[in-house]
Write a protein that holds these residues in place. Sequence first.
Motif, PDB file in Angstrom:
ATOM      1  N   ARG A  24       0.927  -1.229  -0.057  1.00  0.00           N
ATOM      2  CA  ARG A  24       0.165   0.072  -0.080  1.00  0.00           C
ATOM      3  C   ARG A  24       0.959   1.083  -0.009  1.00  0.00           C
ATOM      4  O   ARG A  24       0.491   2.008  -0.719  1.00  0.00           O
ATOM      5  CB  ARG A  24      -0.894   0.021   1.290  1.00  0.00           C
ATOM      6  CG  ARG A  24      -2.158   0.897   0.998  1.00  0.00           C
ATOM      7  CD  ARG A  24      -3.119   0.593   2.051  1.00  0.00           C
ATOM      8  NE  ARG A  24      -4.096   1.501   2.240  1.00  0.00           N
ATOM      9  CZ  ARG A  24      -5.160   1.354   2.870  1.00  0.00           C
ATOM     10  NH1 ARG A  24      -5.409   0.566   3.893  1.00  0.00           N
ATOM     11  NH2 ARG A  24      -6.166   2.355   2.675  1.00  0.00           N
ATOM     12  N   LEU A  28       1.060   4.093  -2.931  1.00  0.00           N
ATOM     13  CA  LEU A  28       1.091   5.402  -2.517  1.00  0.00           C
ATOM     14  C   LEU A  28       2.031   6.262  -3.151  1.00  0.00           C
ATOM     15  O   LEU A  28       1.818   7.382  -3.670  1.00  0.00           O
ATOM     16  CB  LEU A  28       0.870   5.664  -1.120  1.00  0.00           C
ATOM     17  CG  LEU A  28       0.607   7.095  -0.723  1.00  0.00           C
ATOM     18  CD1 LEU A  28      -0.681   7.595  -0.877  1.00  0.00           C
ATOM     19  CD2 LEU A  28       0.604   7.178   0.670  1.00  0.00           C
ATOM     20  N   ASP A  31       1.795   6.621  -6.898  1.00  0.00           N
ATOM     21  CA  ASP A  31       0.648   7.578  -7.362  1.00  0.00           C
ATOM     22  C   ASP A  31       1.037   8.896  -7.152  1.00  0.00           C
ATOM     23  O   ASP A  31       0.774   9.781  -7.855  1.00  0.00           O
ATOM     24  CB  ASP A  31      -0.614   7.413  -6.601  1.00  0.00           C
ATOM     25  CG  ASP A  31      -1.213   5.978  -7.078  1.00  0.00           C
ATOM     26  OD1 ASP A  31      -1.164   5.514  -7.924  1.00  0.00           O
ATOM     27  OD2 ASP A  31      -2.218   5.684  -6.078  1.00  0.00           O
TER      28      ASP A  31
END
Length: 77
Positions: A24, A28, A31
């Motif tokens: 995760r 992140l 992105d």
Amino acid sequence: MGSFSIWHWIIVLAIVLLLFGTGRVSNLMGDLAKGVKAFKKGLQEEEGETPSDQPKVLTADSAKTASTVEKDEAVKH
């Protein structure tokens, strides 16, 4: 008391990784990198487009030239 030591930051990082997991956090960061790239691209477009970024317009003269080149290449093969 104004700043944290390296051990404080390591403990905070370990807690974040335990809560969110490595997948995760890496998603992140990916992105975030895409957002920064898009922002930089937007700034470059604002400053002025380069000729290679602009779409090419096909005119009658360029269409004749392109068809002649295609015929020449077909003969070579």
